[in-house]
Design a protein around this motif. Structure first.
Motif, PDB file in Angstrom:
ATOM      1  N   ARG A  87       0.839  -1.206   0.000  1.00  5.87           N
ATOM      2  CA  ARG A  87       0.000   0.000   0.000  1.00  5.87           C
ATOM      3  C   ARG A  87       0.878   1.263   0.000  1.00  5.87           C
ATOM      4  O   ARG A  87       0.542   2.260  -0.621  1.00  5.87           O
ATOM      5  CB  ARG A  87      -0.954   0.005   1.200  1.00  5.87           C
ATOM      6  CG  ARG A  87      -1.944  -1.149   1.242  1.00  5.87           C
ATOM      7  CD  ARG A  87      -3.115  -1.011   0.307  1.00  5.87           C
ATOM      8  NE  ARG A  87      -3.919   0.159   0.545  1.00  5.87           N
ATOM      9  CZ  ARG A  87      -5.137   0.325   0.025  1.00  5.87           C
ATOM     10  NH1 ARG A  87      -5.683  -0.618  -0.747  1.00  5.87           N
ATOM     11  NH2 ARG A  87      -5.820   1.418   0.240  1.00  5.87           N
ATOM     12  N   HIS A 117      -4.229  -1.968  -8.118  1.00  6.87           N
ATOM     13  CA  HIS A 117      -4.973  -2.349  -6.908  1.00  6.87           C
ATOM     14  C   HIS A 117      -3.996  -2.980  -5.936  1.00  6.87           C
ATOM     15  O   HIS A 117      -3.068  -3.671  -6.353  1.00  6.87           O
ATOM     16  CB  HIS A 117      -6.058  -3.375  -7.264  1.00  6.87           C
ATOM     17  CG  HIS A 117      -6.605  -4.110  -6.078  1.00  6.87           C
ATOM     18  ND1 HIS A 117      -7.554  -3.554  -5.251  1.00  6.87           N
ATOM     19  CD2 HIS A 117      -6.297  -5.324  -5.547  1.00  6.87           C
ATOM     20  CE1 HIS A 117      -7.825  -4.421  -4.276  1.00  6.87           C
ATOM     21  NE2 HIS A 117      -7.076  -5.498  -4.437  1.00  6.87           N
ATOM     22  N   ASP A 120      -6.175  -4.549   1.033  1.00  5.87           N
ATOM     23  CA  ASP A 120      -6.130  -3.669   2.206  1.00  5.87           C
ATOM     24  C   ASP A 120      -5.988  -4.417   3.526  1.00  5.87           C
ATOM     25  O   ASP A 120      -5.941  -3.789   4.587  1.00  5.87           O
ATOM     26  CB  ASP A 120      -7.348  -2.740   2.220  1.00  5.87           C
ATOM     27  CG  ASP A 120      -8.673  -3.494   2.257  1.00  5.87           C
ATOM     28  OD1 ASP A 120      -8.657  -4.721   2.533  1.00  5.87           O
ATOM     29  OD2 ASP A 120      -9.709  -2.860   2.012  1.00  5.87           O
TER      30      ASP A 120
END
Ligand code: ATP
Ligand code: MG
Length: 139
Positions: A87, A117, A120
């Protein structure tokens, strides 16, 4: 070893612009090992299932049509602290807010067409990897 793995897609904007190789280079240079990878094209039905968690969000229909608009690359990646570190490598959802040197800062055009993408959470990394890959497709 789910906690050391994350899942990524190179989205249709980045794939279509010919940025797949440059993005994979950044991913590998950041220390991620490719465990599984394929180029594919999502149907609207599959894109809708993948992003089902966002079903109630106002951008859901646009997201589904964008993600099924062209080919993507899907991959499972391995590294210590994979989800969080990946991330950080991709940067904020909105490329206008993505830090210098992040993949979205370099390759994303807008909040919709945001190049990549990244899962998460460890739990979603596992679910998303299983959505695309059988055990036999992983090294
Ligand atoms: P991704 O799940 O694709 O890695 P993300 O976790 O940074 O992105 P999410 O909140 O999961 O962001 O949203 C999924 C995708 O939906 C985003 O990548 C973006 O393309 C789109 N999206 C999110 N928020 C908005 C918004 N406010 N307007 C338009 N599109 C949005
Ligand atoms: Mg997300």
């Amino acid at each position: 070893m789910a906690t050391n793995r994350t899942f990524t897609m190179i989205k249709p904007d980045a794939f279509g612009a010919g940025n797949t190789g440059a993005i994979l280079k950044m991913i590998q240079e950041a220390g991620f090992k490719i465990v599984a990878m394929k180029a594919t094209k999502l149907s609207a039905d599959l894109a809708g299932k993948f992003y089902e968690v966002h079903k109630e969000r106002p951008f859901y229909n646009d997201l589904v049509s964008f993600m099924s608009s062209g080919p993507i690359v899907a991959a499972i990646l391995e590294k210590d602290n994979a989800v969080e570190d990946f991330r950080k490598l991709i940067g904020a959802t909105n490329p206008a807010e993505a830090a210098e040197g992040t993949i979205r800062n370099m390759f994303a055009k807008s909040i919709d067409a945001n190049a990549v993408h990244g899962s998460d959470s460890d739990e979603n990394a596992e679910i998303e990897g299983n959505f695309f890959f059988s055990q036999a497709e992983r090294v």
